[in-house]
Scaffold this active site. Structure first.
Site, PDB file in Angstrom:
ATOM      1  N   ASP A 191      32.936  40.873 -47.416  1.00  0.00           N
ATOM      2  CA  ASP A 191      32.564  40.731 -46.013  1.00  0.00           C
ATOM      3  C   ASP A 191      33.540  41.403 -45.067  1.00  0.00           C
ATOM      4  OD1 ASP A 191      30.261  39.355 -46.103  1.00  0.00           O
ATOM      5  OD2 ASP A 191      31.124  37.390 -45.722  1.00  0.00           O
TER       6      ASP A 191
HETATM    7  C1  GLC Z   1      33.457  34.602 -48.651  1.00  0.00           C
HETATM    8  C2  GLC Z   1      31.978  34.695 -48.390  1.00  0.00           C
HETATM    9  C3  GLC Z   1      31.287  35.558 -49.406  1.00  0.00           C
HETATM   10  C4  GLC Z   1      31.978  36.862 -49.540  1.00  0.00           C
HETATM   11  C5  GLC Z   1      33.449  36.676 -49.858  1.00  0.00           C
HETATM   12  C6  GLC Z   1      34.220  37.957 -49.890  1.00  0.00           C
HETATM   13  O1  GLC Z   1      33.673  33.812 -49.769  1.00  0.00           O
HETATM   14  O2  GLC Z   1      31.399  33.430 -48.373  1.00  0.00           O
HETATM   15  O3  GLC Z   1      29.946  35.749 -49.050  1.00  0.00           O
HETATM   16  O4  GLC Z   1      31.349  37.572 -50.553  1.00  0.00           O
HETATM   17  O5  GLC Z   1      34.028  35.857 -48.870  1.00  0.00           O
HETATM   18  O6  GLC Z   1      34.381  38.513 -48.632  1.00  0.00           O
HETATM   19  C1  GLC Z   2      36.184  35.974 -43.187  1.00  0.00           C
HETATM   20  C2  GLC Z   2      36.651  35.703 -44.607  1.00  0.00           C
HETATM   21  C3  GLC Z   2      35.632  36.067 -45.642  1.00  0.00           C
HETATM   22  C4  GLC Z   2      34.277  35.565 -45.243  1.00  0.00           C
HETATM   23  C5  GLC Z   2      33.919  36.050 -43.822  1.00  0.00           C
HETATM   24  C6  GLC Z   2      32.556  35.583 -43.366  1.00  0.00           C
HETATM   25  O1  GLC Z   2      36.232  37.297 -42.909  1.00  0.00           O
HETATM   26  O2  GLC Z   2      37.845  36.368 -44.902  1.00  0.00           O
HETATM   27  O3  GLC Z   2      36.033  35.549 -46.867  1.00  0.00           O
HETATM   28  O4  GLC Z   2      33.342  36.000 -46.147  1.00  0.00           O
HETATM   29  O5  GLC Z   2      34.876  35.573 -42.938  1.00  0.00           O
HETATM   30  O6  GLC Z   2      32.539  34.271 -42.945  1.00  0.00           O
END
Ligand code: GLC
Ligand code: GLC
Length: 823
Positions: free
Chosen positions: A493
């Site tokens: 993300d």
């Molecule tokens: C968080 C989000 C997931 C994403 C991950 C890596 O765990 O919930 O959807 O893939 O971060 O960014």
């Molecule tokens: C933040 C976190 C990630 C998550 C994203 C969306 O960027 O680092 O893990 O997936 O938020 O909520």
């Protein structure tokens, strides 16, 4: 240093001191009524949706930690009258935090028990939600171990949330005027906004007659006081306050005298109740709650027999569920995680996605599309019917062009993009979820189930149509290297390649200022091939040759693009940015190698035969593996890069910037297992296994019984320190890695594959797997070195490693597997 121990026999984790490095929590509830509870009774409850139906308040990032909970105060009235110190305390330590003579918390499956002893009074409280009920029970047993009678006051306390947990923390100009309660027969009913559009209320009831109550917070606490020293408890009084606005709470005052050696039970019930709109009020002309439903439940459950029974039903329920997969291996860390805690954690991730935990506030994230599809992979064997329902819910939020809302509300089941959209990997995860469901259940008719797009009546198409839309979504969005365009980001993300943000505070998850036609993801390419390969197999079963061909060609073509533009020489590249420059390549100054494409491209079958998979995994081992797990990328980004987004916003070693993002580690374990490297896979498994890490709980900080999303990486100031426990895709993926790939018991479309890849030093292991109504009793024994397998069923040798057909009349079979070859 440890703070407790595993009681494997009783399926509990036992915490022996209350001041754990962080609140160590457990989840209560099964399908609709839920709560989180910490080892000192902190936490909160909600009905279905932690944002829209929050029952009690909790304040994240508060000081002291973990305030807001299911509190009980014990007041020794005699000691108070004699002016002695310490005349009141909490048996769960918080909120009063006076030293206890004995403390123990047992987190079990769906229940928590906290015992606190002080001044020869023992109090043991069990908290749980009975199966199929919309309330929680707190059952306390108090025992007087003194030689004299004990004259006691007990106070219960919860602080009600005004339902919408987000609004509750914002809209004070309104909220401080709307609180309403009723008190009848000692039951405290919280009914804020019931007068207008709501048709639900909550209540706190008690099994013994009360001396008084408070429902206005300041009346209970006294002005400028906290939960640690309420004035009412200090003085031993109550004023029977009725909340009109301000802060409604529920607090009972009970007087008890316990003779020497005597014990008494006190039960509290905190519940949620909905009334039909027509029967909201006791008399239609009045504004008085219709309480009849709640009353009939209380009549039963304020009664010890019901409660004891309900708790044993809950235990049986879990025994049954866990009976679907049990193993007995030479390694206790594997056994307790696989048999118990990992399966328990996948239930939590299935129920809550990333919405409500000690780290997830319950107000922002709803049910993630990508997350829920992955959570299902680890959950489907437990309750396939619920997985089926979830698949249909998820598909129902998909849009006609195949794209997905990034999340949906568990209450309304509607997608929303308030916290970001356009993550181009999202739709493909649905294919993996459906594939896993079919492999578990053979429920082929689900593919013809009609499901709407974006919940719009009239837009219904078959589930198979939805899967096809997912695949097309990627194919319609290829970039300059014929690799999938990344959109806002992919699984990572924080790799925001189309968001060049210079404004402080601007959300990386909702800002886009690039056209999106250039930045590509090698990760999505790998995920696409994996999904397309499943579509090939699914289409074969449907005898749909045209689709078989189409998906096969699409997968082959994508593979060519990866080899041409996604291979960096010794590992897979990660992406191309908006300027067309590679990310995760030797040519980059920082972030030269990323874990995600190594795992996904190999899981998709790339490089298994030409040595490149081995090469990529060796690069992972050399560059990313550390003593606490495999970090996400290296070298860590030492500064903010405009073209990369949030990933570079984290200090080096944390979260996506070179933290050990545990979710990705099992992908590498699976890849190693696919190459026959069971020992390497297990070595990685142990690095992040919380039970192994229990030894150094003071460093790890999070619970030793569940996986955490992140362990700080080697570039961090605090390497090895975990955060964001419980709600992480690590739960599902690690369960898959160990149970399906290392131990090798893996459902497939036409049967159960048995393909263990275990270390040389293991003599073997036993497993029980219930699969499609048959119990497989599997006994694996090592007869020599290597991974050669010989399988026999009920004494008869079979060819290959998949058990396809079991005679109809058999409900149980014995599978003998010998592994290795005798030299
Ligand atoms: C968080 C989000 C997931 C994403 C991950 C890596 O765990 O919930 O959807 O893939 O971060 O960014
Ligand atoms: C933040 C976190 C990630 C998550 C994203 C969306 O960027 O680092 O893990 O997936 O938020 O909520």
């Amino acid at each position: 240093m440890k703070f407790g121990y595993f009681d494997d026999q009783n399926r509990e984790y036992v915490i022996q001191q209350p001041n754990t490095p962080l609140p160590w929590i457990n989840f209560l509830g099964n399908e609709k009524y839920f709560g989180i509870i910490s080892n000192t009774a902190g936490g909160y409850s909600f009905y279905q949706d932690a944002r829209l139906r929050r029952i009690t308040r909790y304040r994240y990032n508060n000081a002291p930690l973990d305030v807001g909970g299911r509190y009980l105060y014990i007041r020794d009235n005699k000691a108070a009258s004699l002016g002695q110190e310490d005349y009141y305390w909490s048996p769960s330590w918080q909120p009063v935090r006076k030293d206890l003579d004995q403390y123990q918390c047992r987190h079990g499956l769906g229940y928590t028990t906290i015992l606190g002893k002080k001044n020869d009074l023992i109090c043991e409280g069990s908290y749980f939600v009975p199966l199929n009920q919309d309330f929680e029970v707190w059952r306390f047993t108090l025992k007087n171990q003194r030689k004299q009678p004990a004259d006691l006051s007990l106070y219960s306390a919860v602080e009600f949330c005004l339902w919408d947990a987000a609004d509750d923390q914002n809209n004070f100009q309104r909220n401080l005027s709307i609180g309403e309660v009723e008190v009848e027969d000692g039951v405290i009913y919280h009914k804020t906004e019931y007068r207008e559009r709501r048709n639900h209320y909550s209540y706190l009831a008690c099994s013994v007659p009360i001396k008084g109550f408070e429902t206005q917070r300041e009346a209970f606490l006294g002005p400028y006081r906290g939960w640690e020293n309420p004035l009412a408890v200090e003085k031993g009084t109550t004023e029977n306050s009725l909340a009109h606005g301000w802060q409604p709470i529920g607090a009972h005052h009970i007087r008890l005298t316990l003779q020497p050696g005597e014990s008494q039970e006190v039960i509290f019930i905190l519940g949620y109740q909905e009334n039909s709109r027509k029967k909201k009020f006791s008399d239609p002309e009045s504004q008085i709650l219709n309480k009849s439903e709640a009353k009939s439940k209380l009549k039963m459950y304020l009664n010890s027999d019901y409660v004891v029974n309900a708790l044993s039903e809950l235990k049986e329920y879990w025994d049954d569920l866990l009976g679907v997969y049990q193993v007995n291996t030479p390694d206790p860390h594997i056994d307790r995680m696989v048999n118990l805690w990992n399966q328990y954690q996948v239930m939590a991730t299935f129920n809550f996605s990333r919405s409500a935990s000690y780290f997830e506030s319950g107000i922002g994230r709803g049910m993630g599309f990508r997350d829920s599809n992955q959570d299902l992979l680890g959950f489907v064997h437990l309750i396939p019917e619920r997985a089926r329902e979830r698949i249909l819910d998820l598909a129902g939020t998909q849009k006609e062009d195949g794209s997905a809302y990034h999340q949906y509300s568990p209450l309304t089941k509607r997608g929303n993009d308030a916290v970001g959209s356009d993550f181009n990997d999202d739709p493909l995860w649905l294919v993996l979820a459906v594939a896993a469901y079919l492999k578990e259940t053979e429920d082929w008719p689900i593919l013809d189930n009609l499901v709407p797009y974006d919940n719009q009546p009239g837009s219904e198409k078959t589930l198979f149509h939805h899967l096809n839309a997912s695949i097309n979504f990627t194919l319609d969005r290829l970039g300059p290297h014929e690799l999938p365009l990344i959109g806002r980001a992919d699984w990572n993300d924080c790799l925001n390649l189309n968001c060049y943000s210079t404004e402080p505070g601007q959300s990386f998850q909702t800002t886009t200022n690039k056209g999106g036609k250039t930045a590509e993801s090698v990760f999505i390419a790998g995920l696409f091939i994996l999904a397309a390969n499943e579509m090939v197999k699914i289409s074969k079963f449907r005898k749909d040759e045209i689709s078989v061909n189409r998906y096969q060609k699409a997968a082959e073509k994508m593979e060519l693009s990866i080899w041409e533009h996604g291979w960096d020489g010794e590992w897979f590249k990660r992406a191309y940015d908006d300027a067309g420059a590679p990310v995760g390549s030797r040519s980059c100054a920082e972030g030269q190698i990323f874990i995600e494409p190594q795992g996904f491209c190999i899981m998709a079958g790339l490089g298994l035969r030409n040595g490149k998979a081995r090469m990529a995994l060796d690069s992972v081992n050399e560059r990313l593996a550390t003593e606490h797990g495999i970090v996400l990328q290296q070298p860590a980004y030492s500064k903010y890069y405009l073209n990369l987004g949030e990933i570079t916003s984290y200090p080096p070693g944390y979260k996506e910037n070179a933290g050990i993002f545990c979710h990705t580690n099992p992908w590498i374990m699976i890849a190693e297992a696919m190459l026959g490297e069971g020992k390497k896979a297990l070595d990685y498994y142990h690095l992040i296994n919380p039970s192994v890490r229990e030894e150094f709980s003071d460093l790890h900080k999070c619970e030793p019984y569940v996986y955490a999303q992140m362990i700080a990486g080697r570039d961090a100031a605090t390497p090895g320190e975990a955060k964001n426990s419980w709600l992480t895709g690590t739960a599902a993926w690690n369960f898959l890695a160990i149970s399906q790939w290392i131990l090798g018991i893996r459902p497939d479309y036409d049967g159960l594959i048995i393909d263990p890849v275990i270390p040389e030093e293991w003599n073997g292991f036993q497993a029980v797997r219930k699969f499609r109504n048959v119990t497989y009793k599997i006994n694996v024994s090592r007869i020599g070195q290597g991974d050669d397998l010989k399988i026999s069923i009920d004494g008869k040798h079979i060819r290959g490693n998949i058990i396809k057909r079991v005679p109809r009349d058999l409900s149980e079979i014995e599978v003998d597997v010998s592994i290795g070859s005798v030299t």
